[in-house]
Design a protein around this motif. Structure first.
Motif, PDB file in Angstrom:
ATOM      1  N   MET A 112       0.168  18.487  13.656  1.00 38.90           N
ATOM      2  CA  MET A 112      -0.712  18.273  12.306  1.00 38.90           C
ATOM      3  C   MET A 112      -1.501  17.024  12.852  1.00 38.90           C
ATOM      4  SD  MET A 112      -0.065  17.905   8.404  1.00 38.90           S
ATOM      5  CE  MET A 112       0.932  16.600   8.558  1.00 38.90           C
ATOM      6  N   ALA A 113      -2.904  17.287  12.665  1.00 37.95           N
ATOM      7  CA  ALA A 113      -3.753  16.086  13.059  1.00 37.95           C
ATOM      8  C   ALA A 113      -3.656  14.881  12.220  1.00 37.95           C
ATOM      9  CB  ALA A 113      -5.148  16.678  13.285  1.00 37.95           C
ATOM     10  N   GLY A 114      -3.264  14.909  10.873  1.00 38.74           N
ATOM     11  CA  GLY A 114      -3.373  14.037  10.111  1.00 38.74           C
ATOM     12  C   GLY A 114      -3.360  14.516   8.577  1.00 38.74           C
ATOM     13  N   ALA A 115      -2.934  13.572   7.761  1.00 32.46           N
ATOM     14  CA  ALA A 115      -2.597  13.780   6.152  1.00 32.46           C
ATOM     15  C   ALA A 115      -3.995  13.855   5.359  1.00 32.46           C
ATOM     16  CB  ALA A 115      -1.446  13.015   5.984  1.00 32.46           C
ATOM     17  N   ARG A 116      -3.780  14.738   4.434  1.00 35.44           N
ATOM     18  CA  ARG A 116      -4.762  14.206   3.159  1.00 35.44           C
ATOM     19  C   ARG A 116      -4.555  13.077   2.612  1.00 35.44           C
ATOM     20  NH1 ARG A 116      -8.165  14.581  -0.420  1.00 35.44           N
ATOM     21  NH2 ARG A 116      -8.464  16.046  -1.652  1.00 35.44           N
ATOM     22  N   ILE A 117      -5.568  12.207   2.216  1.00 37.14           N
ATOM     23  CA  ILE A 117      -5.378  10.960   1.663  1.00 37.14           C
ATOM     24  C   ILE A 117      -5.996  11.030   0.417  1.00 37.14           C
ATOM     25  CG2 ILE A 117      -5.917   8.718   1.793  1.00 37.14           C
ATOM     26  CD1 ILE A 117      -6.084   9.152   4.718  1.00 37.14           C
ATOM     27  N   LEU A 118      -5.248  10.951  -0.811  1.00 41.80           N
ATOM     28  CA  LEU A 118      -5.698  10.519  -2.300  1.00 41.80           C
ATOM     29  C   LEU A 118      -5.513   8.874  -2.600  1.00 41.80           C
ATOM     30  CD1 LEU A 118      -4.100  13.496  -4.061  1.00 41.80           C
ATOM     31  CD2 LEU A 118      -6.509  13.471  -3.241  1.00 41.80           C
ATOM     32  N   LEU A 119      -6.801   8.510  -2.813  1.00 36.43           N
ATOM     33  CA  LEU A 119      -6.828   7.159  -3.278  1.00 36.43           C
ATOM     34  C   LEU A 119      -6.901   6.997  -4.868  1.00 36.43           C
ATOM     35  CD1 LEU A 119      -9.520   5.766  -0.661  1.00 36.43           C
ATOM     36  CD2 LEU A 119      -7.012   5.715  -0.467  1.00 36.43           C
ATOM     37  N   PHE A 120      -5.853   6.460  -5.514  1.00 38.49           N
ATOM     38  CA  PHE A 120      -6.062   6.208  -6.994  1.00 38.49           C
ATOM     39  C   PHE A 120      -6.291   4.896  -7.223  1.00 38.49           C
ATOM     40  CE2 PHE A 120      -3.610  10.066  -6.938  1.00 38.49           C
ATOM     41  CZ  PHE A 120      -3.565  10.508  -8.330  1.00 38.49           C
ATOM     42  N   THR A 121      -7.498   4.785  -7.953  1.00 44.98           N
ATOM     43  CA  THR A 121      -7.926   3.275  -8.273  1.00 44.98           C
ATOM     44  C   THR A 121      -8.312   3.280 -10.147  1.00 44.98           C
ATOM     45  OG1 THR A 121      -9.158   1.294  -7.804  1.00 44.98           O
ATOM     46  CG2 THR A 121     -10.263   3.448  -7.572  1.00 44.98           C
ATOM     47  N   GLY A 122      -8.623   2.388 -10.352  1.00 44.88           N
ATOM     48  CA  GLY A 122      -9.175   2.038 -11.691  1.00 44.88           C
ATOM     49  C   GLY A 122      -9.247   0.783 -12.334  1.00 44.88           C
ATOM     50  N   LYS A 123      -9.584   0.407 -13.393  1.00 49.88           N
ATOM     51  CA  LYS A 123      -9.504  -0.840 -14.094  1.00 49.88           C
ATOM     52  C   LYS A 123      -8.080  -1.396 -13.924  1.00 49.88           C
ATOM     53  CE  LYS A 123     -11.790  -3.731 -17.871  1.00 49.88           C
ATOM     54  NZ  LYS A 123     -12.479  -4.673 -17.003  1.00 49.88           N
ATOM     55  N   GLY A 124      -7.782  -2.438 -13.854  1.00 52.20           N
ATOM     56  CA  GLY A 124      -6.410  -3.071 -14.263  1.00 52.20           C
ATOM     57  C   GLY A 124      -5.668  -2.756 -15.340  1.00 52.20           C
ATOM     58  N   GLY A 125      -4.674  -1.976 -15.503  1.00 55.26           N
ATOM     59  CA  GLY A 125      -3.960  -1.779 -16.588  1.00 55.26           C
ATOM     60  C   GLY A 125      -4.177  -0.277 -17.316  1.00 55.26           C
ATOM     61  N   VAL A 126      -4.833   0.597 -16.597  1.00 50.18           N
ATOM     62  CA  VAL A 126      -5.270   1.919 -16.866  1.00 50.18           C
ATOM     63  C   VAL A 126      -4.143   2.902 -16.666  1.00 50.18           C
ATOM     64  CG1 VAL A 126      -7.618   1.366 -16.991  1.00 50.18           C
ATOM     65  CG2 VAL A 126      -6.640   2.568 -14.914  1.00 50.18           C
ATOM     66  N   GLY A 127      -3.252   2.432 -15.829  1.00 47.07           N
ATOM     67  CA  GLY A 127      -1.805   3.288 -15.445  1.00 47.07           C
ATOM     68  C   GLY A 127      -2.039   4.018 -14.005  1.00 47.07           C
ATOM     69  N   LYS A 128      -3.095   3.541 -13.278  1.00 50.92           N
ATOM     70  CA  LYS A 128      -3.202   4.207 -11.887  1.00 50.92           C
ATOM     71  C   LYS A 128      -1.966   4.451 -11.082  1.00 50.92           C
ATOM     72  CE  LYS A 128      -4.762  -0.034  -9.902  1.00 50.92           C
ATOM     73  NZ  LYS A 128      -3.310  -0.146  -9.039  1.00 50.92           N
ATOM     74  N   LEU A 163      -0.387   5.504   9.059  1.00 50.91           N
ATOM     75  CA  LEU A 163       0.410   6.398   8.448  1.00 50.91           C
ATOM     76  C   LEU A 163       0.056   7.735   8.192  1.00 50.91           C
ATOM     77  CD1 LEU A 163       1.715   3.677   5.713  1.00 50.91           C
ATOM     78  CD2 LEU A 163       2.964   4.459   7.668  1.00 50.91           C
ATOM     79  N   ALA A 164      -1.238   7.830   7.835  1.00 51.16           N
ATOM     80  CA  ALA A 164      -1.663   9.165   7.612  1.00 51.16           C
ATOM     81  C   ALA A 164      -1.877   9.908   9.175  1.00 51.16           C
ATOM     82  CB  ALA A 164      -3.135   9.152   6.892  1.00 51.16           C
ATOM     83  N   LYS A 165      -2.221   9.225   9.972  1.00 52.67           N
ATOM     84  CA  LYS A 165      -2.364   9.983  11.250  1.00 52.67           C
ATOM     85  C   LYS A 165      -1.124  10.279  12.049  1.00 52.67           C
ATOM     86  CE  LYS A 165      -4.858   9.427  15.447  1.00 52.67           C
ATOM     87  NZ  LYS A 165      -5.868   8.692  16.491  1.00 52.67           N
ATOM     88  N   GLU A 166      -0.306   9.390  12.026  1.00 57.52           N
ATOM     89  CA  GLU A 166       0.932   9.221  12.989  1.00 57.52           C
ATOM     90  C   GLU A 166       2.079   9.725  12.288  1.00 57.52           C
ATOM     91  OE1 GLU A 166       1.570   5.573  14.615  1.00 57.52           O
ATOM     92  OE2 GLU A 166      -0.542   5.325  15.633  1.00 57.52           O
ATOM     93  N   GLY A 167       2.223   9.622  10.842  1.00 54.77           N
ATOM     94  CA  GLY A 167       3.504  10.066  10.114  1.00 54.77           C
ATOM     95  C   GLY A 167       3.747  11.400  10.021  1.00 54.77           C
ATOM     96  N   PRO A 168       4.767  11.745   9.519  1.00 54.74           N
ATOM     97  CA  PRO A 168       5.232  13.237   9.484  1.00 54.74           C
ATOM     98  C   PRO A 168       4.618  13.923   7.908  1.00 54.74           C
ATOM     99  CG  PRO A 168       7.074  12.010   8.859  1.00 54.74           C
ATOM    100  CD  PRO A 168       6.060  11.036   9.322  1.00 54.74           C
ATOM    101  N   TRP A 169       3.813  13.083   7.252  1.00 50.91           N
ATOM    102  CA  TRP A 169       3.537  13.603   5.927  1.00 50.91           C
ATOM    103  C   TRP A 169       2.365  14.468   5.938  1.00 50.91           C
ATOM    104  CZ3 TRP A 169       4.556   8.454   7.081  1.00 50.91           C
ATOM    105  CH2 TRP A 169       5.778   8.059   6.944  1.00 50.91           C
ATOM    106  N   GLU A 170       2.192  15.457   5.130  1.00 46.52           N
ATOM    107  CA  GLU A 170       1.329  16.138   4.746  1.00 46.52           C
ATOM    108  C   GLU A 170       0.117  15.433   3.900  1.00 46.52           C
ATOM    109  OE1 GLU A 170       2.238  20.400   3.665  1.00 46.52           O
ATOM    110  OE2 GLU A 170       4.319  19.653   3.824  1.00 46.52           O
ATOM    111  N   VAL A 171       0.671  14.698   2.654  1.00 41.73           N
ATOM    112  CA  VAL A 171      -0.196  13.871   1.980  1.00 41.73           C
ATOM    113  C   VAL A 171       0.236  12.586   2.044  1.00 41.73           C
ATOM    114  CG1 VAL A 171      -1.360  13.936  -0.385  1.00 41.73           C
ATOM    115  CG2 VAL A 171      -0.399  16.086   0.698  1.00 41.73           C
ATOM    116  N   VAL A 172      -0.834  11.587   1.875  1.00 47.98           N
ATOM    117  CA  VAL A 172      -0.586  10.214   1.581  1.00 47.98           C
ATOM    118  C   VAL A 172      -1.314   9.650   0.371  1.00 47.98           C
ATOM    119  CG1 VAL A 172      -0.839   7.943   2.348  1.00 47.98           C
ATOM    120  CG2 VAL A 172      -0.262   9.673   4.021  1.00 47.98           C
ATOM    121  N   VAL A 173      -0.738   9.573  -0.786  1.00 48.54           N
ATOM    122  CA  VAL A 173      -1.202   9.211  -2.007  1.00 48.54           C
ATOM    123  C   VAL A 173      -1.303   7.741  -1.950  1.00 48.54           C
ATOM    124  CG1 VAL A 173      -0.994   9.134  -4.443  1.00 48.54           C
ATOM    125  CG2 VAL A 173      -0.449  11.164  -3.052  1.00 48.54           C
ATOM    126  N   VAL A 174      -2.240   6.897  -2.187  1.00 45.32           N
ATOM    127  CA  VAL A 174      -2.188   5.637  -2.007  1.00 45.32           C
ATOM    128  C   VAL A 174      -2.724   5.047  -3.568  1.00 45.32           C
ATOM    129  CG1 VAL A 174      -3.568   3.481  -1.029  1.00 45.32           C
ATOM    130  CG2 VAL A 174      -3.222   5.704   0.055  1.00 45.32           C
TER     131      VAL A 174
END
Length: 385
Positions: free
Chosen positions: A1-17, A122-133
């Protein structure tokens, strides 16, 4: 696998991201994906959500689910030896003293670049299909995502495309390509249904669009539950009293805010109600993910979306000239500034500036009109006399 799908979670502080990032990762793992959820937030509360300590090394917290804290300071001697050596060489050539590892960590932006570098590794070299950040608050995340392009620009202007920092420039270019590839990386913006938070969310949408970074969905968290009704015989009677009145009033306010947000963006807004207790541990996180995603995979189109519009769109006008659409989610309150810088268009939205290279077709044309429409910023170009 060439690399993982990357999901970045962000938001204003304290919103529960952090909680929603962990819940998404847990749901993906249960669905059969091998997942890593990593915290790039300096506050590092991801371990608290799982109810266990985490380190910079990924550790298994459940079947197919791994978690880690990205420790930028600890990466200086581990992940950036080559780049540090190039930086030292360049600074020595400029007549500056050599840097040791401790001094390198206090240079502006280095911590953030290290964190982003580690996520990419981690996304490129790791064994994961998805990296959630689990990213930091929106202001820090915008600065983080802008760094590869900004620093690469400075490097090229100061040292050219080759020289001592050629490796650093190539590294930053690879990071930039990773971030703007919509098939690999997307952002999920978490918000609470409050006017100030929604206003910041709109500014963040415009800033990310300027950077060419895809936002695939919005998550409105901590909605006040609707006041329930109770049965008396066969009749349904609404709850009464101060608590029920407060619930109805507050939820009506939140619904009004969300209605305005929904009307201002083509992105789907997913709703999550406030829970009586913080979800800590795998089972509560999966319950939360069930409310957010239902029976669907978090990577499916209803949540990730397939509609990725290019930043620039051009068409020929019947009366002559061209029309250029810059796909930005602008509102009536957006502060917008435009300037022509050579063959580039400098666009500033709410204080965020980016140079956008004009298509070759328009470089000998001048902007004669500009307007904000549903599709974004629409510019008219006519050939210079």
């Amino acid at each position: 696998m060439a690399g993982a799908r990357i999901l970045l979670f962000t938001g204003k502080g304290g919103v529960g991201k952090t909680t929603l990032a962990a819940a998404t990762a847990a749901r993906l793992a249960v669905g059969g994906h091998k997942v890593l959820v990593a915290s790039a937030d300096p506050a590092h509360s991801l371990g608290d959500v799982f109810g266990r300590p985490l380190t910079g090394e990924p550790s298994e917290v459940d079947t197919c689910l791994y978690a880690a804290h990205v420790d930028a300071r600890g990466l200086v001697d581990k992940a950036w030896q080559d780049i540090r050596r190039q930086l030292r060489t360049a600074l020595a050539g400029a007549g500056l003293d050599d840097l040791d590892a401790a001094e390198l960590t206090v240079l502006p932006g280095v911590d953030e670049l290290l964190a982003l570098t580690e996520v990419a590794r981690l996304a490129k070299e790791g064994p994961w299909e998805v990296v959630v950040v689990d990213c930091g608050p929106t202001a820090e995340t915008l600065r983080l995502l802008a760094l590869p392009e900004a620093v690469a620009g400075y490097v090229e202007r100061l040292y050219g495309s080759g020289g001592a920092l050629a490796g650093l420039a190539a590294h930053l270019g690879a990071l930039r390509r990773l971030l703007v590839d919509p098939a690999v990386t997307s952002v999920r913006l978490v918000l609470t249904p409050e006017r100030l938070v929604v206003a910041e969310t709109r500014r963040t949408l415009a800033a990310l669009a300027l950077r060419g970074i895809r936002v695939d969905s919005l998550v409105a968290n901590r909605l006040v539950p609707r006041a329930r009704t109770r049965l008396r015989g066969r009749a349904s009677i609404p709850w009464r009293g101060p608590a029920a009145s407060w619930l109805r009033t507050r939820r009506a306010e939140q619904d009004a805010v969300l209605s305005e947000l929904d009307a201002s963006t083509p992105l789907r807004v997913h709703l999550v109600e406030h829970r009586p207790a913080e979800p800590v541990g795998i089972r509560p996180l999966l319950e939360l993910a069930g409310e957010l995603y239902g029976d669907a995979d978090p990577l499916d189109a209803p949540f990730g979306g397939d509609d990725v519009r290019p930043l620039l769109g051009i068409r020929t006008l019947d009366e002559g000239g061209y029309e250029l659409t810059v796909a930005l989610p602008l509102t009536d309150s957006s502060e917008l500034d435009l300037a022509r810088v050579g063959d580039d268009l400098a666009i500033t939205v709410d204080g965020v500036r980016r140079l956008v290279a004009l298509p070759v077709l328009l470089r000998r044309h001048a902007v004669t009109d500009a307007a904000v429409e549903d599709g974004g910023l629409v510019l008219r170009f006519e050939e210079q006399a």
